[in-house]
Design a protein around this motif. Structure first.
Motif, PDB file in Angstrom:
ATOM      1  N   LYS A 231       0.495  -6.073  -1.072  1.00 30.90           N
ATOM      2  CA  LYS A 231       0.284  -5.592   0.289  1.00 30.90           C
ATOM      3  C   LYS A 231      -1.192  -5.284   0.476  1.00 30.90           C
ATOM      4  CE  LYS A 231       1.121  -4.139   4.407  1.00 30.90           C
ATOM      5  NZ  LYS A 231       0.722  -5.084   5.406  1.00 30.90           N
TER       6      LYS A 231
ATOM      7  N   ALA B 283       2.844 -10.470   5.194  1.00 27.02           N
ATOM      8  CA  ALA B 283       3.219 -11.708   4.513  1.00 27.02           C
ATOM      9  C   ALA B 283       3.666 -12.771   5.516  1.00 27.02           C
ATOM     10  CB  ALA B 283       4.330 -11.432   3.516  1.00 27.02           C
TER      11      ALA B 283
ATOM     12  N   GLN C 145      -0.863 -13.954   2.684  1.00 26.08           N
ATOM     13  CA  GLN C 145      -1.037 -12.772   3.522  1.00 26.08           C
ATOM     14  C   GLN C 145      -1.953 -13.150   4.688  1.00 26.08           C
ATOM     15  OE1 GLN C 145       0.098  -9.443   3.033  1.00 26.08           O
ATOM     16  NE2 GLN C 145       1.439 -10.318   1.472  1.00 26.08           N
TER      17      GLN C 145
END
Length: 184
Positions: A31, A37, A46
């Motif tokens: 993350k 995503a 990403q």
């Protein structure tokens, strides 16, 4: 044919104004603040939360047919809008991701005007390639960031492009996107 191939890869950046493996700590799964995503059956990466996703139904008619998806910066520029595109190429013979990436780098060196290598480094089982140049002699100087992945007889290229005058924030976002790209 070689010029046509590289022109197709670079054209995507104009039109939008690896097997990289499943690592245990996948970059596409990490993350990143301000990113989310994006995944298909073939790849994942990403992307910045505010960037626009363009699928083939949104493409202009002259976008190469092997473009799977593109991501466009929400900050528009009258000359060129920063973007990332994912391209799929069918191969006629087996080739490793590293060899494919090396061949791609050589083609880019031969086709881009005022080519300047910024960085080439190992990335998964291929190369992270960062360069600048012009698609045409009178064009704007741009920076390009790319990785490639090969799975079976299919090659994928993730390529980002931005003007050298774009903000450092835009450059970092594109780098993050490209570094997070993985072929499934």
């Amino acid at each position: 044919m070689r010029r046509t191939f590289i022109f197709s890869v670079i054209t995507i950046s104009i039109l939008l104004s690896g097997c990289l493996g499943e690592a245990e700590n996948s970059n596409a799964d990490k993350k990143i603040e301000g990113f989310h995503a994006y995944a298909t059956d073939e790849f994942k990466l990403q992307i910045p939360d505010e960037w626009e996703v363009l699928t083939p139904v949104n493409f202009k008619s002259d976008t190469p047919k092997n473009t799977l998806v593109a991501f466009r910066n929400n900050i528009r520029n009258e000359k060129f809008t920063s973007n990332v595109a994912i391209i799929k190429n069918e191969l006629t013979a087996d080739i490793s991701t590293l060899d494919y990436a090396k061949n791609l780098l050589q083609k880019v060196k031969n086709e881009i005007f005022e080519f300047k290598e910024v960085q080439v480094s190992d990335h998964a089982d291929g190369l992270f390639i960062y360069f600048e140049g012009k698609e045409v002699p009178t064009g704007d100087l741009k920076r390009f960031v790319q990785v490639a992945g090969v799975k079976g007889k299919t090659a994928y290229i993730a390529i980002g492009a931005f003007l050298t005058s774009d903000s450092e924030d835009t450059a970092k976002k594109i780098e993050e996107m490209i570094k997070s790209f993985e072929v499934k």
